[in-house]
Scaffold this active site. Structure first.
Site, PDB file in Angstrom:
ATOM      1  N   LYS A  58     -62.222 -50.161  60.897  1.00 41.10           N
ATOM      2  CA  LYS A  58     -62.709 -51.232  60.160  1.00 41.10           C
ATOM      3  C   LYS A  58     -63.818 -52.145  59.723  1.00 41.10           C
ATOM      4  CE  LYS A  58     -57.647 -53.395  61.915  1.00 41.10           C
ATOM      5  NZ  LYS A  58     -57.435 -54.098  63.177  1.00 41.10           N
ATOM      6  N   ARG A  59     -64.212 -51.634  60.653  1.00 38.31           N
ATOM      7  CA  ARG A  59     -65.979 -52.257  59.985  1.00 38.31           C
ATOM      8  C   ARG A  59     -66.538 -51.134  59.177  1.00 38.31           C
ATOM      9  NH1 ARG A  59     -69.415 -48.390  62.033  1.00 38.31           N
ATOM     10  NH2 ARG A  59     -69.192 -46.370  63.106  1.00 38.31           N
TER      11      ARG A  59
END
Length: 491
Positions: free
Chosen positions: A253-254
Site C-alpha cells: 500500500k505504501r
C-alpha cells in the site's frame, strides 16, 4: 489430460494486484489448453472472512473478465465451493492422518512457539515445537490428552528425506525434510489450516494445475508430503514471480493503489489492467502492447513466462490505459464517462440520457487527454456548469485590461447568428475577426478560452464553442467582461 485450474481467494479484503495476477495466469493456463476453471472461496478464517468481501471478490473477477465454469455462484460437480461448507470433509481427512500416525498433538503455547522461533540451529529443541510434543507422542501413541489444555495438530515430517518440487516454470526445487518443521494442520480452535484444506480441495476437485505466487514455494513440499500421506496425486505447480514496487521492495500500500477496486475507482479499464498484469510475468516476444483477453489466451505459453521479479510501473499502466481508452467502442466510453459525471453530480442519470449527443461531443473533444475515465471530470466540468472559477494565473495573464474586454465584446457580436454552427464555422468567424481587426491571434484566442472554460488548457477552442453554442458562449464572454471591469480593467 484435461487442464483444471482454480481461483481460490480468501474473502478477507479486496483483491489486490498479486491475487489478480495469479488469477489471470490460472485462467490463461486453463483456457489456452481448452481447460476449465473453478472458483473456490477459502473462508476458514472465520474472524476475518465476510460475505460482502466474497460478493466484491466475485464482482471484481467478473469486472476483469475472468470467468469460471464452477463455483459458489453457479454450482458444479465438485461442490460445495466454500471451504466453510466443507469442514466435515477436512475432519475426515484429519482422522485419516491420525489413524495413519502422520500427526500428533502439540500443547505448546504461543509464547513458547515465539521463543522457539528465536532460537537458531541446533539450539532448537524440536522441529517447530519446543515442548517435546513429538517425542512424547512417539512414547505415548496419539499423544497424551492434556486434560482440556488447548492443542494444535502437527504433521510429522519424515526424517532424512529430500522432497522435490517439479515447478513448471522453475524446474526442480529440492527441500531437505530436516529443514521442514512439523507444520500445523489444525489450529487450537479446531479449524483446519490452509496447507490442509488447500491440498484436500485441489485433490477432490480434480485440480490438475495450480498457479500461485512464489511466496508459496515453501508451502509446496509440505503439501506434497500431505498428498503422499493421503495417497493423492498432487497437482502440477507453477509459482509466478513476485511483483515489486518502484523501489524494488515487495509491492504494498505504501507504493499507492494496490487493490483492483482502487484502480477501478480511479477510472482504469479492466482490459488495460488485465493487459498490463499479463506483462508482469509474461512476455509476448514482440513489440505489441495491446492484448485483448482473447488474444492473451491464444498467445499464452508457460515458456514465455519469466522467473524474474516484475516492477509495477504506474506510469506504464496509465499509458496503456490511455491506449485502451482510444480502442474501446465509443458508445461504451461515453457511457463510462457519463456515469462518472453523474457520480460527481454534474448531471443526473436522466440528463445523461437526454444529453447523450452533447456528451458524445464532449468525450470526443477531450480525446487523447482522457488517460482514465476519471479524467472526464476535469475535461468536461466547465461544459456542464456556468459557475466555474477562473484559473488565477490564467486570468492574470489573459483577462487583465479594458482592451481585452473590448476585444471580447466585439468577438461576441460576431457570434450572433441565431443558428447552430460547427467548429469549422466557429473557427472561420474567429479567424476572420482577427484578420479584420488586426488584433493578434493570441490576444483573441487565449482570452476566449479563459472566458469559455476558466482555464488555459483543454479541448480545442472551436470544438468547445460548437458544443456550448453561441448563446452560452456569448453569456460566458459577457461574464468574463464583467469580471475584468469589476476589477477596474486590471487583475
Amino acid at each position: 489430460m484435461d487442464i483444471r485450474t482454480r481461483f481460490a481467494p480468501s474473502p478477507t479484503g479486496d483483491i489486490h494486484l498479486g491475487n489478480a495476477n495469479t488469477a489471470l495466469f490460472n485462467y490463461l493456463l486453463a483456457r489456452s489448453g481448452g481447460g476449465k476453471v473453478a472458483l473456490r472461496i477459502e473462508d476458514t478464517d472465520v474472524e476475518r472472512s465476510r460475505a460482502d468481501y466474497e460478493e466484491r471478490t466475485i464482482d471484481t473477477l467478473r469486472w476483469l473478465g475472468l470467468d469460471w465454469d464452477e463455483g459458489p455462484d453457479r454450482g458444479g460437480p465438485y461442490g460445495p465451493y466454500r471451504q466453510s461448507e466443507r469442514l466435515e470433509t477436512y475432519a475426515v481427512h484429519v482422522r485419516r492422518l491420525i489413524d495413519g500416525g502422520h500427526v500428533y498433538r502439540c500443547y505448546c503455547t504461543r509464547e513458547e512457539l515465539v521463543a522457539e522461533r528465536g532460537r537458531a540451529g541446533e539450539e532448537r529443541k524440536s522441529r517447530g515445537c519446543p515442548g517435546g510434543c513429538r517425542l512424547r507422542a512417539e512414547r505415548q501413541a496419539g499423544g497424551k490428552p492434556g486434560g482440556g489444555t488447548p492443542f494444535t495438530v502437527r504433521f510429522r515430517t519424515p526424517d532424512n528425506e529430500t522432497v522435490v518440487v517439479n515447478d513448471m516454470l522453475r524446474g526442480e526445487i529440492a527441500f531437505r525434510s530436516a529443514e521442514i518443521d512439523d507444520f500445523i494442520i489444525v489450529r487450537s480452535s479446531g479449524a483446519p489450516v490452509f496447507l490442509l484444506t488447500n491440498l484436500v480441495d485441489d485433490a477432490l476437485m480434480g485440480i490438475t494445475h495450480v498457479v500461485r505466487g512464489e511466496d508459496h514455494i515453501s508451502n509446496t513440499p509440505k503439501q506434497l508430503l500431505l498428498a503422499r500421506a493421503f495417497g493423492y496425486a498432487a497437482p502440477e505447480y507453477l509459482h509466478t514471480a513476485v511483483i515489486l514496487g518502484p523501489d524494488r521492495s515487495k509491492l504494498s500500500k505504501r507504493h499507492g493503489a494496490v487493490s483492483v477496486e482502487q484502480f477501478r475507482r480511479e477510472g482504469y479499464l479492466p482490459e488495460a489492467l488485465v493487459n498490463y498484469l499479463a506483462f508482469l510475468g509474461w512476455n509476448p516476444k514482440d513489440e505489441r502492447e495491446i492484448f485483448p483477453l482473447g488474444e492473451l489466451v491464444r498467445e499464452f505459453s508457460v515458456k514465455a513466462m519469466s522467473r524474474n521479479p516484475s516492477v509495477f510501473d504506474h506510469r506504464r499502466l496509465l499509458f496503456l490505459n490511455g491506449q485502451w481508452m482510444r480502442t474501446i467502442e465509443k458508445d461504451r466510453l461515453v457511457s463510462l464517462c457519463s456515469r462518472r459525471l453523474v457520480e460527481h453530480g454534474y448531471i443526473t442519470a436522466a440528463e445523461a440520457d437526454e444529453k447523450r449527443q452533447t456528451l458524445e461531443k464532449i468525450v470526443a473533444a477531450a480525446g487523447a487527454r482522457l488517460k482514465t475515465v476519471a479524467d472526464i471530470v476535469p475535461q468536461a466540468d466547465f461544459f456542464l456548469t456556468e459557475d466555474f472559477p477562473y484559473d488565477e494565473n490564467g486570468a492574470a495573464k489573459h483577462l487583465k485590461d479594458e482592451e481585452t474586454a473590448v476585444t471580447l465584446e466585439a468577438a461576441a457580436e460576431r457570434l450572433r447568428s441565431g443558428r447552430p454552427r460547427s467548429a469549422a464555422e466557429m473557427e472561420e468567424i474567429v479567424r476572420d475577426f482577427i484578420g479584420e481587426t488586426g488584433v493578434s491571434s493570441k490576444k483573441v484566442i487565449h482570452p476566449l478560452r479563459m472566458a469559455l472554460t476558466g482555464r488555459t488548457e483543454g479541448p480545442g477552442l472551436f470544438e468547445i464553442m460548437e458544443i456550448l453554442g453561441e448563446e452560452r458562449a456569448r453569456a460566458r464572454i459577457a461574464r468574463a467582461v464583467e469580471y475584468i471591469r469589476r476589477r477596474g480593467g486590471s487583475v
